[in-house]
Motif scaffolding. Structure first.
Motif, PDB file in Angstrom:
ATOM      1  N   VAL A   1      40.581  41.361  21.230  1.00 21.40           N
ATOM      2  CA  VAL A   1      40.213  41.223  19.820  1.00 21.40           C
ATOM      3  C   VAL A   1      41.464  41.265  18.947  1.00 21.40           C
ATOM      4  N   ALA A   2      42.419  42.129  19.302  1.00 17.75           N
ATOM      5  CA  ALA A   2      43.670  42.183  18.545  1.00 17.75           C
ATOM      6  C   ALA A   2      44.456  40.884  18.671  1.00 17.75           C
ATOM      7  N   GLY A   3      44.255  40.163  19.782  1.00 20.22           N
ATOM      8  CA  GLY A   3      44.929  38.886  19.969  1.00 20.22           C
ATOM      9  C   GLY A   3      44.238  37.715  19.312  1.00 20.22           C
ATOM     10  N   GLY A   4      43.092  37.943  18.673  1.00 21.91           N
ATOM     11  CA  GLY A   4      42.417  36.875  17.943  1.00 21.91           C
ATOM     12  C   GLY A   4      41.056  36.489  18.479  1.00 21.91           C
ATOM     13  N   LEU A   5      40.554  37.156  19.512  1.00 23.89           N
ATOM     14  CA  LEU A   5      39.235  36.808  20.048  1.00 23.89           C
ATOM     15  C   LEU A   5      38.144  37.226  19.088  1.00 23.89           C
ATOM     16  N   ASP A   6      37.181  36.348  18.894  1.00 22.73           N
ATOM     17  CA  ASP A   6      36.043  36.649  18.035  1.00 22.73           C
ATOM     18  C   ASP A   6      35.189  37.723  18.695  1.00 22.73           C
ATOM     19  N   PRO A   7      34.982  38.873  18.051  1.00 26.76           N
ATOM     20  CA  PRO A   7      34.183  39.938  18.676  1.00 26.76           C
ATOM     21  C   PRO A   7      32.755  39.519  18.996  1.00 26.76           C
ATOM     22  N   ASP A   8      32.214  38.555  18.257  1.00 24.82           N
ATOM     23  CA  ASP A   8      30.839  38.121  18.504  1.00 24.82           C
ATOM     24  C   ASP A   8      30.693  37.352  19.812  1.00 24.82           C
ATOM     25  N   LYS A   9      31.807  36.918  20.403  1.00 31.29           N
ATOM     26  CA  LYS A   9      31.732  36.195  21.666  1.00 31.29           C
ATOM     27  C   LYS A   9      31.541  37.140  22.844  1.00 31.29           C
ATOM     28  N   LEU A  10      31.773  38.423  22.628  1.00 37.18           N
ATOM     29  CA  LEU A  10      31.641  39.400  23.714  1.00 37.18           C
ATOM     30  C   LEU A  10      30.171  39.784  23.861  1.00 37.18           C
ATOM     31  N   LEU A  11      29.662  39.572  25.047  1.00 38.47           N
ATOM     32  CA  LEU A  11      28.254  39.834  25.316  1.00 38.47           C
ATOM     33  C   LEU A  11      28.046  41.100  26.134  1.00 38.47           C
ATOM     34  N   ARG A  12      29.062  41.494  26.904  1.00 42.24           N
ATOM     35  CA  ARG A  12      28.865  42.667  27.773  1.00 42.24           C
ATOM     36  C   ARG A  12      30.220  43.272  28.122  1.00 42.24           C
ATOM     37  N   VAL A  13      30.294  44.594  28.081  1.00 42.73           N
ATOM     38  CA  VAL A  13      31.449  45.351  28.557  1.00 42.73           C
ATOM     39  C   VAL A  13      30.909  46.362  29.560  1.00 42.73           C
ATOM     40  N   ALA A  14      31.396  46.299  30.789  1.00 43.36           N
ATOM     41  CA  ALA A  14      30.809  47.112  31.857  1.00 43.36           C
ATOM     42  C   ALA A  14      31.895  47.669  32.758  1.00 43.36           C
ATOM     43  N   GLY A  15      31.539  48.696  33.498  1.00 48.46           N
ATOM     44  CA  GLY A  15      32.428  49.287  34.491  1.00 48.46           C
ATOM     45  C   GLY A  15      31.703  49.443  35.813  1.00 48.46           C
ATOM     46  N   PHE A  16      32.360  49.102  36.911  1.00 46.07           N
ATOM     47  CA  PHE A  16      31.755  49.145  38.234  1.00 46.07           C
ATOM     48  C   PHE A  16      32.411  50.156  39.160  1.00 46.07           C
ATOM     49  N   ALA A  17      33.347  50.939  38.609  1.00 41.31           N
ATOM     50  CA  ALA A  17      34.046  51.956  39.410  1.00 41.31           C
ATOM     51  C   ALA A  17      34.604  51.324  40.685  1.00 41.31           C
ATOM     52  N   ASP A  18      34.343  51.962  41.835  1.00 44.40           N
ATOM     53  CA  ASP A  18      34.838  51.429  43.117  1.00 44.40           C
ATOM     54  C   ASP A  18      33.712  50.837  43.951  1.00 44.40           C
ATOM     55  N   ARG A  19      32.605  50.453  43.299  1.00 43.55           N
ATOM     56  CA  ARG A  19      31.419  50.014  44.031  1.00 43.55           C
ATOM     57  C   ARG A  19      31.462  48.544  44.409  1.00 43.55           C
ATOM     58  N   ALA A  20      32.449  47.786  43.943  1.00 43.26           N
ATOM     59  CA  ALA A  20      32.520  46.350  44.264  1.00 43.26           C
ATOM     60  C   ALA A  20      33.957  45.990  44.626  1.00 43.26           C
ATOM     61  N   PRO A  21      34.427  46.385  45.809  1.00 37.99           N
ATOM     62  CA  PRO A  21      35.812  46.084  46.196  1.00 37.99           C
ATOM     63  C   PRO A  21      36.012  44.598  46.443  1.00 37.99           C
ATOM     64  N   MET A  22      37.256  44.182  46.401  1.00 37.77           N
ATOM     65  CA  MET A  22      37.607  42.793  46.684  1.00 37.77           C
ATOM     66  C   MET A  22      37.326  42.493  48.148  1.00 37.77           C
ATOM     67  N   PRO A  23      36.958  41.248  48.473  1.00 37.92           N
ATOM     68  CA  PRO A  23      36.718  40.893  49.878  1.00 37.92           C
ATOM     69  C   PRO A  23      37.983  41.091  50.714  1.00 37.92           C
ATOM     70  N   GLU A  24      37.763  41.563  51.935  1.00 37.25           N
ATOM     71  CA  GLU A  24      38.829  41.731  52.925  1.00 37.25           C
ATOM     72  C   GLU A  24      39.921  42.685  52.440  1.00 37.25           C
TER      73      GLU A  24
END
Length: 314
Positions: A224-247
């Protein structure tokens, strides 16, 4: 003896018949097919991701559309029209087509996302300070949209260890991407991920769940500080360590990452207004609830009645 008949020995000459060389033709066909296979494999290995997607799009187009033109999403692969109760109305086919168009990007959407990826890479390559972060960016076209992942490394971490403080080069990267994301009409989400290293207090107090959400929110502030329109953000979420990268191992630094997902319009609509499936499980009706409560309350009522009888007898 001069009148004796001469002895004639007939020897049959054995001539081996020629088979015509048909095995040579078969071998030539096999070698040609093998050469074509290796040629295709070599071309695919040298092609870029965009070219591979274009090839996949070409082969996924039905033959009837390729020959006659038209909308490929409205073409049927089945020889039997419809598939529903009324083949003339094509009810079953319509349902199948709707599901396919919702889970598959159009050529225009694919082109927009490929252009966005190209422009982000050009901005990063043009800045000497950001160019070192190029290897930590990954672009993938998934079912929900364009996924942009910023990966962490031991040499170039995005945040201070165990905190949501954004380091300067990560801040510059997010702010450089913000104007480009702002040019698309698509909405997006920001997700935070961590590795499996736990805090001393475990999950009872401050944990990777809070850390992943706060890092995603810190990234949102930088965008947002870089110029992104805040209305374009639909979701902010956290997944902790429950979705690791493959391999990867759960404690791999690559699992510490920020994910920006640029939604397809229909996916964003489903996030905003989740579709209610037919035949959902509903709450029990008031009558059935009262009946169930009455059946469960019978032993209690009997117990209370027994106490009342005992008090009266005393």
């Amino acid at each position: 003896m001069s009148g004796a008949r001469p002895i004639i020995i007939r020897r049959k000459k054995i001539v081996h018949g020629h088979h015509g060389g048909s095995w040579k033709i078969a071998l030539a066909d096999f070698m040609t097919a093998l050469m074509a296979l290796f040629l295709v494999m070599w071309i695919l290995s040298a092609a870029s991701q965009e070219e591979r997607l274009a090839v996949a799009e070409y082969f996924s187009t039905p033959l009837v559309v390729a020959l006659a033109g038209g909308d490929k999403s409205a073409a049927s692969n089945s020889a039997i029209p419809g598939g529903g109760p009324d083949p003339v109305r094509k009810e079953g086919e319509t349902a199948r087509i709707d599901m396919r168009t919702q889970t598959r990007p159009t050529d225009e959407q694919r082109r927009f996302f490929m252009d966005l990826q190209r422009r982000i890479e050009e901005v990063i390559d043009a800045d000497p300070l950001l160019k070192s972060l190029r290897s930590q960016l990954r672009f993938d076209l998934i079912q929900d949209g364009l996924r942009i992942q910023v990966l962490d490394t031991e040499q170039k971490p995005m945040f201070n260890l165990g905190s949501d403080v954004v380091l300067p080069y990560m801040r510059d990267l997010l702010r450089a991407m913000a104007p480009l994301l702002n040019e698309l009409p698509n909405e997006l989400s920001i997700s935070g991920y961590t590795d499996s290293l736990q805090y001393a207090g475990g999950t009872q107090g401050y944990s990777n769940w809070e850390l992943s959400v706060e890092r995603a929110n810190a990234s949102r502030r930088e965008l947002v500080a870089g110029g992104l329109d805040p209305d374009k953000l639909l979701r902010v979420a956290g997944f902790a360590d429950r979705a690791p990268m493959p391999e990867t191992q759960p404690n791999d630094p690559l699992n510490r990452r920020i994910e920006l997902l640029v939604f397809f319009p229909e996916v964003a609509e489903n996030v905003r207004h989740p579709t209610v499936l037919a035949g959902q499980l509903g709450s029990p009706t008031p009558t059935s609830a009262r009946q169930q409560q009455g059946e469960q309350g019978k032993p209690v009522d009997q117990f209370l009645q027994g106490i009342q009888k005992t008090l009266r007898s005393e």
